[in-house]
Write a protein that holds these residues in place. Structure first.
Motif, PDB file in Angstrom:
ATOM      1  N   THR A   1       0.827  -1.208   0.000  1.00 13.77           N
ATOM      2  CA  THR A   1       0.000   0.000   0.000  1.00 13.77           C
ATOM      3  C   THR A   1       0.867   1.266   0.000  1.00 13.77           C
ATOM      4  O   THR A   1       2.074   1.212   0.240  1.00 13.77           O
ATOM      5  CB  THR A   1      -0.903   0.037   1.245  1.00 13.77           C
ATOM      6  OG1 THR A   1      -0.064   0.111   2.405  1.00 13.77           O
ATOM      7  CG2 THR A   1      -1.816  -1.183   1.312  1.00 13.77           C
ATOM      8  N   ILE A   2       0.208   2.374  -0.216  1.00 13.82           N
ATOM      9  CA  ILE A   2       0.868   3.673  -0.117  1.00 13.82           C
ATOM     10  C   ILE A   2       1.412   3.872   1.296  1.00 13.82           C
ATOM     11  O   ILE A   2       2.513   4.397   1.487  1.00 13.82           O
ATOM     12  CB  ILE A   2      -0.110   4.810  -0.492  1.00 13.82           C
ATOM     13  CG1 ILE A   2      -0.559   4.691  -1.960  1.00 13.82           C
ATOM     14  CG2 ILE A   2       0.479   6.171  -0.189  1.00 13.82           C
ATOM     15  CD1 ILE A   2       0.536   4.858  -2.996  1.00 13.82           C
ATOM     16  N   LEU A   3       0.679   3.420   2.306  1.00  7.66           N
ATOM     17  CA  LEU A   3       1.155   3.532   3.681  1.00  7.66           C
ATOM     18  C   LEU A   3       2.456   2.762   3.870  1.00  7.66           C
ATOM     19  O   LEU A   3       3.390   3.251   4.516  1.00  7.66           O
ATOM     20  CB  LEU A   3       0.083   3.042   4.665  1.00  7.66           C
ATOM     21  CG  LEU A   3       0.419   3.183   6.151  1.00  7.66           C
ATOM     22  CD1 LEU A   3       0.690   4.645   6.521  1.00  7.66           C
ATOM     23  CD2 LEU A   3      -0.694   2.610   7.008  1.00  7.66           C
ATOM     24  N   ALA A   4       2.561   1.585   3.290  1.00  5.29           N
ATOM     25  CA  ALA A   4       3.804   0.814   3.363  1.00  5.29           C
ATOM     26  C   ALA A   4       4.943   1.579   2.704  1.00  5.29           C
ATOM     27  O   ALA A   4       6.080   1.566   3.188  1.00  5.29           O
ATOM     28  CB  ALA A   4       3.622  -0.553   2.710  1.00  5.29           C
ATOM     29  N   ALA A   5       4.653   2.260   1.609  1.00  3.72           N
ATOM     30  CA  ALA A   5       5.671   3.073   0.933  1.00  3.72           C
ATOM     31  C   ALA A   5       6.119   4.232   1.836  1.00  3.72           C
ATOM     32  O   ALA A   5       7.307   4.544   1.906  1.00  3.72           O
ATOM     33  CB  ALA A   5       5.142   3.597  -0.391  1.00  3.72           C
ATOM     34  N   LEU A   6       5.179   4.860   2.535  1.00  2.00           N
ATOM     35  CA  LEU A   6       5.535   5.926   3.474  1.00  2.00           C
ATOM     36  C   LEU A   6       6.419   5.390   4.602  1.00  2.00           C
ATOM     37  O   LEU A   6       7.409   6.025   4.986  1.00  2.00           O
ATOM     38  CB  LEU A   6       4.279   6.591   4.043  1.00  2.00           C
ATOM     39  CG  LEU A   6       3.514   7.485   3.076  1.00  2.00           C
ATOM     40  CD1 LEU A   6       2.150   7.866   3.657  1.00  2.00           C
ATOM     41  CD2 LEU A   6       4.320   8.730   2.739  1.00  2.00           C
ATOM     42  N   HIS A   7       6.080   4.223   5.127  1.00  2.00           N
ATOM     43  CA  HIS A   7       6.920   3.588   6.157  1.00  2.00           C
ATOM     44  C   HIS A   7       8.323   3.335   5.600  1.00  2.00           C
ATOM     45  O   HIS A   7       9.320   3.585   6.278  1.00  2.00           O
ATOM     46  CB  HIS A   7       6.322   2.270   6.626  1.00  2.00           C
ATOM     47  CG  HIS A   7       5.055   2.380   7.415  1.00  2.00           C
ATOM     48  ND1 HIS A   7       4.744   3.427   8.250  1.00  2.00           N
ATOM     49  CD2 HIS A   7       4.003   1.529   7.489  1.00  2.00           C
ATOM     50  CE1 HIS A   7       3.558   3.220   8.818  1.00  2.00           C
ATOM     51  NE2 HIS A   7       3.089   2.071   8.362  1.00  2.00           N
ATOM     52  N   TYR A   8       8.389   2.840   4.368  1.00  2.00           N
ATOM     53  CA  TYR A   8       9.671   2.553   3.731  1.00  2.00           C
ATOM     54  C   TYR A   8      10.505   3.832   3.616  1.00  2.00           C
ATOM     55  O   TYR A   8      11.701   3.826   3.922  1.00  2.00           O
ATOM     56  CB  TYR A   8       9.449   1.929   2.349  1.00  2.00           C
ATOM     57  CG  TYR A   8      10.732   1.522   1.671  1.00  2.00           C
ATOM     58  CD1 TYR A   8      11.265   0.250   1.869  1.00  2.00           C
ATOM     59  CD2 TYR A   8      11.424   2.402   0.843  1.00  2.00           C
ATOM     60  CE1 TYR A   8      12.451  -0.129   1.259  1.00  2.00           C
ATOM     61  CE2 TYR A   8      12.610   2.035   0.233  1.00  2.00           C
ATOM     62  CZ  TYR A   8      13.118   0.763   0.442  1.00  2.00           C
ATOM     63  OH  TYR A   8      14.297   0.401  -0.161  1.00  2.00           O
ATOM     64  N   ILE A   9       9.882   4.911   3.190  1.00  2.00           N
ATOM     65  CA  ILE A   9      10.593   6.190   3.058  1.00  2.00           C
ATOM     66  C   ILE A   9      11.118   6.638   4.416  1.00  2.00           C
ATOM     67  O   ILE A   9      12.278   7.032   4.553  1.00  2.00           O
ATOM     68  CB  ILE A   9       9.680   7.270   2.434  1.00  2.00           C
ATOM     69  CG1 ILE A   9       9.397   6.936   0.965  1.00  2.00           C
ATOM     70  CG2 ILE A   9      10.298   8.659   2.582  1.00  2.00           C
ATOM     71  CD1 ILE A   9       8.286   7.770   0.333  1.00  2.00           C
ATOM     72  N   ARG A  10      10.273   6.559   5.436  1.00  2.00           N
ATOM     73  CA  ARG A  10      10.690   7.014   6.768  1.00  2.00           C
ATOM     74  C   ARG A  10      11.808   6.134   7.333  1.00  2.00           C
ATOM     75  O   ARG A  10      12.749   6.630   7.938  1.00  2.00           O
ATOM     76  CB  ARG A  10       9.507   7.058   7.726  1.00  2.00           C
ATOM     77  CG  ARG A  10       9.885   7.738   9.029  1.00  2.00           C
ATOM     78  CD  ARG A  10       8.746   8.188   9.855  1.00  2.00           C
ATOM     79  NE  ARG A  10       7.883   7.075  10.198  1.00  2.00           N
ATOM     80  CZ  ARG A  10       6.708   7.222  10.791  1.00  2.00           C
ATOM     81  NH1 ARG A  10       6.267   8.425  11.076  1.00  2.00           N
ATOM     82  NH2 ARG A  10       5.978   6.191  11.083  1.00  2.00           N
ATOM     83  N   GLU A  11      11.724   4.835   7.104  1.00  2.00           N
ATOM     84  CA  GLU A  11      12.734   3.917   7.635  1.00  2.00           C
ATOM     85  C   GLU A  11      14.052   3.955   6.869  1.00  2.00           C
ATOM     86  O   GLU A  11      15.111   3.722   7.452  1.00  2.00           O
ATOM     87  CB  GLU A  11      12.191   2.486   7.615  1.00  2.00           C
ATOM     88  CG  GLU A  11      11.079   2.260   8.611  1.00  2.00           C
ATOM     89  CD  GLU A  11      10.358   0.920   8.411  1.00  2.00           C
ATOM     90  OE1 GLU A  11      10.851   0.071   7.637  1.00  2.00           O
ATOM     91  OE2 GLU A  11       9.295   0.741   9.022  1.00  2.00           O
ATOM     92  N   ASN A  12      14.000   4.259   5.570  1.00  2.00           N
ATOM     93  CA  ASN A  12      15.202   4.141   4.742  1.00  2.00           C
ATOM     94  C   ASN A  12      15.786   5.455   4.248  1.00  2.00           C
ATOM     95  O   ASN A  12      16.959   5.486   3.846  1.00  2.00           O
ATOM     96  CB  ASN A  12      14.919   3.242   3.535  1.00  2.00           C
ATOM     97  CG  ASN A  12      14.656   1.823   3.954  1.00  2.00           C
ATOM     98  OD1 ASN A  12      15.582   1.092   4.252  1.00  2.00           O
ATOM     99  ND2 ASN A  12      13.387   1.443   4.015  1.00  2.00           N
ATOM    100  N   PHE A  13      15.005   6.522   4.228  1.00  2.00           N
ATOM    101  CA  PHE A  13      15.486   7.770   3.653  1.00  2.00           C
ATOM    102  C   PHE A  13      15.391   8.971   4.591  1.00  2.00           C
ATOM    103  O   PHE A  13      16.313   9.757   4.678  1.00  2.00           O
ATOM    104  CB  PHE A  13      14.720   8.114   2.367  1.00  2.00           C
ATOM    105  CG  PHE A  13      14.888   7.105   1.271  1.00  2.00           C
ATOM    106  CD1 PHE A  13      16.117   6.895   0.678  1.00  2.00           C
ATOM    107  CD2 PHE A  13      13.799   6.370   0.829  1.00  2.00           C
ATOM    108  CE1 PHE A  13      16.273   5.977  -0.343  1.00  2.00           C
ATOM    109  CE2 PHE A  13      13.941   5.443  -0.184  1.00  2.00           C
ATOM    110  CZ  PHE A  13      15.180   5.242  -0.774  1.00  2.00           C
ATOM    111  N   ASP A  14      14.244   9.160   5.239  1.00  2.00           N
ATOM    112  CA  ASP A  14      14.036  10.385   6.004  1.00  2.00           C
ATOM    113  C   ASP A  14      13.137  10.124   7.210  1.00  2.00           C
ATOM    114  O   ASP A  14      11.905  10.067   7.083  1.00  2.00           O
ATOM    115  CB  ASP A  14      13.423  11.458   5.102  1.00  2.00           C
ATOM    116  CG  ASP A  14      13.360  12.823   5.755  1.00  2.00           C
ATOM    117  OD1 ASP A  14      13.489  12.910   6.993  1.00  2.00           O
ATOM    118  OD2 ASP A  14      13.163  13.803   5.031  1.00  2.00           O
ATOM    119  N   SER A  15      13.757   9.979   8.360  1.00  2.00           N
ATOM    120  CA  SER A  15      12.992   9.672   9.577  1.00  2.00           C
ATOM    121  C   SER A  15      12.138  10.839  10.053  1.00  2.00           C
ATOM    122  O   SER A  15      11.299  10.673  10.936  1.00  2.00           O
ATOM    123  CB  SER A  15      13.935   9.223  10.694  1.00  2.00           C
ATOM    124  OG  SER A  15      14.836  10.269  11.010  1.00  2.00           O
TER     125      SER A  15
END
Length: 106
Positions: free
Chosen positions: A38-52
């Motif tokens: 989901t889009i939410l999973a993508a947001l989690h991925y961004i926060r965990e891997n690129f920008d907390s």
């Protein structure tokens, strides 16, 4: 968790922190495409891997549905329900005048 795939999708995310930013801007992230996520999973991925510091709201499993509402390529939707798109994605708050920070609204 997102599976590592060879195909990436560019996700452009609305950013704004009224306590420090003069005006909103967008950050772009390349996220692995997974049609089952989901889009939410993508947001989690961004926060965990690129920008907390990326700020968004979600409240799945607590009975407070719709708190993860965002504009996905111009259409309002629930980040926890809308599946990843195979094209570039733009994420914005549903109401830009009610932004607390980034995608989180009052």
């Amino acid at each position: 968790m997102m599976n590592t795939k060879t195909k990436n999708v560019k996700i452009k995310v609305f950013r704004f922190d009224p306590s420090v930013d003069q005006k909103p801007y967008y950050d772009e992230f390349n996220v692995p495409y997974d049609k089952d996520e989901t889009i939410l999973a993508a947001l989690h991925y961004i926060r965990e891997n690129f920008d907390s510091s990326l700020t968004y709201r979600y409240s799945c499993e607590t009975g407070c549905c719709s708190i993860c509402s965002v504009r996905i390529n111009g259409k309002a939707g629930l980040a926890c329900k809308v599946k990843m798109l195979e094209e570039d994605i733009v994420l914005e708050p549903v109401k830009k005048d009610k932004v607390l920070r980034d995608l989180a609204m009052l």
